[in-house]
Design an enzyme around this catalytic site. Structure first.
Site, PDB file in Angstrom:
ATOM      1  N   GLU A 165     -24.627 -26.046 -14.691  1.00  0.00           N
ATOM      2  CA  GLU A 165     -23.943 -26.780 -13.601  1.00  0.00           C
ATOM      3  C   GLU A 165     -25.451 -28.108 -13.511  1.00  0.00           C
ATOM      4  O   GLU A 165     -24.779 -29.474 -13.019  1.00  0.00           O
ATOM      5  CB  GLU A 165     -23.359 -26.929 -12.667  1.00  0.00           C
TER       6      GLU A 165
ATOM      7  N   HIS B 279      -9.847 -15.841  -7.120  1.00  0.00           N
ATOM      8  CA  HIS B 279     -11.824 -15.661  -7.770  1.00  0.00           C
ATOM      9  C   HIS B 279     -12.062 -17.273  -7.338  1.00  0.00           C
ATOM     10  O   HIS B 279     -11.218 -18.229  -7.294  1.00  0.00           O
ATOM     11  CB  HIS B 279     -11.766 -15.552  -8.969  1.00  0.00           C
ATOM     12  N   HIS B 280     -13.717 -17.155  -7.235  1.00  0.00           N
ATOM     13  CA  HIS B 280     -14.264 -18.437  -6.464  1.00  0.00           C
ATOM     14  C   HIS B 280     -14.167 -19.447  -5.427  1.00  0.00           C
ATOM     15  O   HIS B 280     -14.789 -19.801  -5.010  1.00  0.00           O
ATOM     16  CB  HIS B 280     -14.166 -19.630  -8.112  1.00  0.00           C
TER      17      HIS B 280
ATOM     18  N   ASP C 245     -45.361 -27.406 -17.915  1.00  0.00           N
ATOM     19  CA  ASP C 245     -44.762 -26.004 -18.356  1.00  0.00           C
ATOM     20  C   ASP C 245     -44.844 -25.985 -17.215  1.00  0.00           C
ATOM     21  O   ASP C 245     -43.128 -25.234 -17.566  1.00  0.00           O
ATOM     22  CB  ASP C 245     -46.356 -25.362 -18.599  1.00  0.00           C
TER      23      ASP C 245
END
Length: 614
Positions: A78, A143-144, A472
């Site tokens: 996300e 849930h969540h 990097d």
């Protein structure tokens, strides 16, 4: 040309929508709330949607996948999806970026990217699939959730980073709320949060409002105040005898006034300079453009010309530390006028509601007579020759002027927080180039996700060449996966997995990995020799192969350890044609950095930031 007709039409359309929402028309065609939302997005040219599937948004994603105009991109996480929506919106001016997540775990993962869009004034709509209206009312331990019945906790968190929160709770208000959310997003150039309950995705509402377009035009300026502002600025310019310098900044792009600014500069002849965040807001081959002004970090010729002008007009400024050379502008308030999206500042006087979109055309008309005087003001030629260095080691001082030969008109160039953001500043870019950077929020790893969104938006508007410069330390795996794999977070590397999405969507950016073995910005702030600023080394040439979906796409990877190897690539027609995705591993010394970056942290105190107060 005045933009007043656009403003007036926008006001008419807004009023028509308000009337429409109050009328219940019999026999009107119906449409699901989910498809109403998608139709509005498509009307504004938002043809890509970013995000990650989750159980509370899957029903909506059925509609997205079946929609004829909107492409579900699908991201690796996300956070990257929010970065991509940000990059998309920066390229598709007048439209917006869209990211869809699921309740709780998904939306919180995106929140850093949303905060960055808020900070830098980027219109991103965050759609969150949430539990049904019944579940939200009864508050079971789903849930969540946090397990304590606080279903509004995530909305409260989001409200810190959005300009407007829209909770769809019923059918009667859904269409009006969607229209308000999207209009706020595109007119205020800030993220908006929109919840879509599972039981309302397919609920049907009238489609009649869809016949009235949403307007991205700002509200009209108040006439008496605007006229006074115009007369006052004209008087100040007259007192300055036309010795005026213009500085353009990020909000010229964010609030869609490029055309107005270009016309203003052409008609008046005033010299113009950009800030780091405003670079490419105007074509850099324009004869009256003198380069980038960053306060005391600015080359002497530019600094002297800007700071000794009798009057400075700033357009769309964002006066952050990195954008102003650590607040080292030497511009007294008595010689300064600022034009913003919602107000004008003339020296010490503030005029709320007088926005630059409508003001600029009228100001152009009043000041165009000064062209003969202003056009004689000297403007230093903006050039950056390649230095003649005795060693074959690749340095930042050599690399950035040398890589300029790669750039072409209409390119999209994305630079990462750190050395790339600073290195590109002194390099003149070709006509109609768009530079995408994140200097204010400065989230490490943002550029890779943003490159995905920018490339998709570019493809939609005919800008196919995209070039990414990323360090990097910014490139690799996100915090989420590092925690799962139990990798030491002191070696965190960010966002490399989104290259797989770039390949999947058949995009063909050229990716330069600035490989200097660690977090250069952090090293110059503090801890040049500390291990926490180092990273483990990966085989960058294998990245494209690893993410290439069973070798379905053509890719090419290169390593460059010397100036000669860099030049060989830049002189190669097959490389510069950008007909496939390519990655170049550029090896540089760990403590080499662009001049502007080094001077920035000298100004901010460098390693003395954490010294005890004496």
């Amino acid at each position: 040309m005045s933009s007043d007709p656009e403003i007036l039409q926008g006001e008419i359309d807004r009023l028509r929508l308000q009337v429409e929402s109050l009328q219940a028309k019999s026999g009107a065609k119906s449409i699901s709330i989910g498809n109403y939302l998608l139709t509005r997005l498509a009307q504004l040219g938002a043809t890509s949607m970013f995000g990650v599937p989750g159980d509370f948004n899957l029903g909506f994603l059925d509609l997205v996948e079946d929609h004829p105009e909107i492409d579900w991109v699908g991201n690796c996480n996300e956070l990257n999806a929010a970065y991509a929506a940000d990059g998309y919106a920066r390229i598709k001016e007048g439209s917006l970026g869209v990211v869809t997540t699921t309740f709780g775990v998904g939306e919180l993962s995106a929140i850093n990217g949303i905060a960055g869009a808020f900070s830098e004034m980027v219109p991103v709509l965050h759609i969150v699939g949430v539990p049904s209206t019944t579940q939200q009312k009864n508050k079971p331990i789903l849930h969540h959730t946090l397990g304590d019945g606080r279903y509004d906790a995530y909305l409260k968190a989001a409200s810190q980073f959005t300009i407007f929160n829209a909770e769809i709770k019923d059918k009667p208000s859904a269409a009006q709320l969607i229209d308000q959310a999207i209009t706020t997003c595109i007119t205020r150039a800030r993220p908006v949060y929109l919840t879509l309950p599972t039981d309302l995705v397919l609920a049907e509402v009238s489609s009649e409002p869809l016949n009235i377009p949403l307007s991205n035009a700002p509200s009209p300026n108040p006439s008496p105040e605007e006229e006074f502002v115009l007369e006052t600025i004209q008087q100040r310019v007259k007192e300055a005898e036309g010795d005026v310098v213009v500085i353009i900044d990020a909000c010229v792009m964010r609030h869609r006034v490029r055309t107005e600014v270009q016309d203003f500069l052409k008609q008046t002849g005033f010299p113009v300079y950009a800030t780091p965040m405003g670079k490419t807001a105007i074509n850099e081959n324009y004869t009256r453009y003198g380069g980038v002004y960053i306060g005391s970090l600015t080359p002497a010729a530019i600094k002297d010309r800007v700071e000794h002008a009798k009057l400075i007009i700033s357009i769309g400024s964002l006066a952050s530390d990195f954008n102003t050379g650590n607040f080292s502008y030497n511009i007294p308030t008595r010689r300064h006028i600022e034009l913003h999206s919602t107000y004008t500042q003339i020296q010490y006087a503030h005029f709320d509601g007088v926005g630059m979109k409508q003001l600029l055309p009228k100001l152009t008309e009043k000041l165009s007579s000064l062209h003969a005087v202003a056009s004689k003001l000297e403007v230093p030629k903006f050039v950056k020759p390649v230095p003649d260095e005795s060693t074959d080691t690749i340095t930042h001082a050599w690399f950035w002027p040398r890589v300029a030969s790669l750039f072409r008109p209409n390119d999209i160039i994305v630079t990462e927080t750190g050395t790339s953001n600073f290195g590109i500043l002194d390099v003149p870019l070709p006509e109609n180039t768009i530079l995408v950077n994140q200097i204010l929020w400065g989230s490490i790893g943002w550029s890779v996700g943003s490159c995905l969104g920018a490339a998709l938006a570019g493809k939609a508007i005919g800008r196919d060449r995209v070039i990414l410069f990323v360090g990097d330390g910014s490139l690799y795996i996100s915090y989420l996966y590092l925690n799962i794999l139990r990798i030491d977070l002191s070696n965190r590397q960010l966002t490399v997995q989104e290259i797989s999405t770039i390949i999947k969507k058949s995009l063909k950016p050229i990716i330069f990995v600035i490989n200097n073995k660690g977090y250069s910005v952090e090293k110059f702030i503090h801890g040049k020799q500390r291990r926490y600023n180092d990273i483990s080394q990966w085989n960058y040439k294998k990245i494209l192969e690893t993410f290439n979906d069973d070798d379905k796409f053509e890719t090419a990877s290169y390593s460059a350890r010397t100036k000669q190897e860099v030049s060989a690539l830049l002189d190669s027609p097959s490389f510069t044609s950008a007909n496939k995705i390519q990655l170049v591993d550029i090896s540089m010394e760990a403590l080499d950095a662009p001049y502007a970056l080094q001077k920035q942290f000298e100004l901010s105190g460098g390693t003395d930031v954490y010294a005890p107060v004496q």
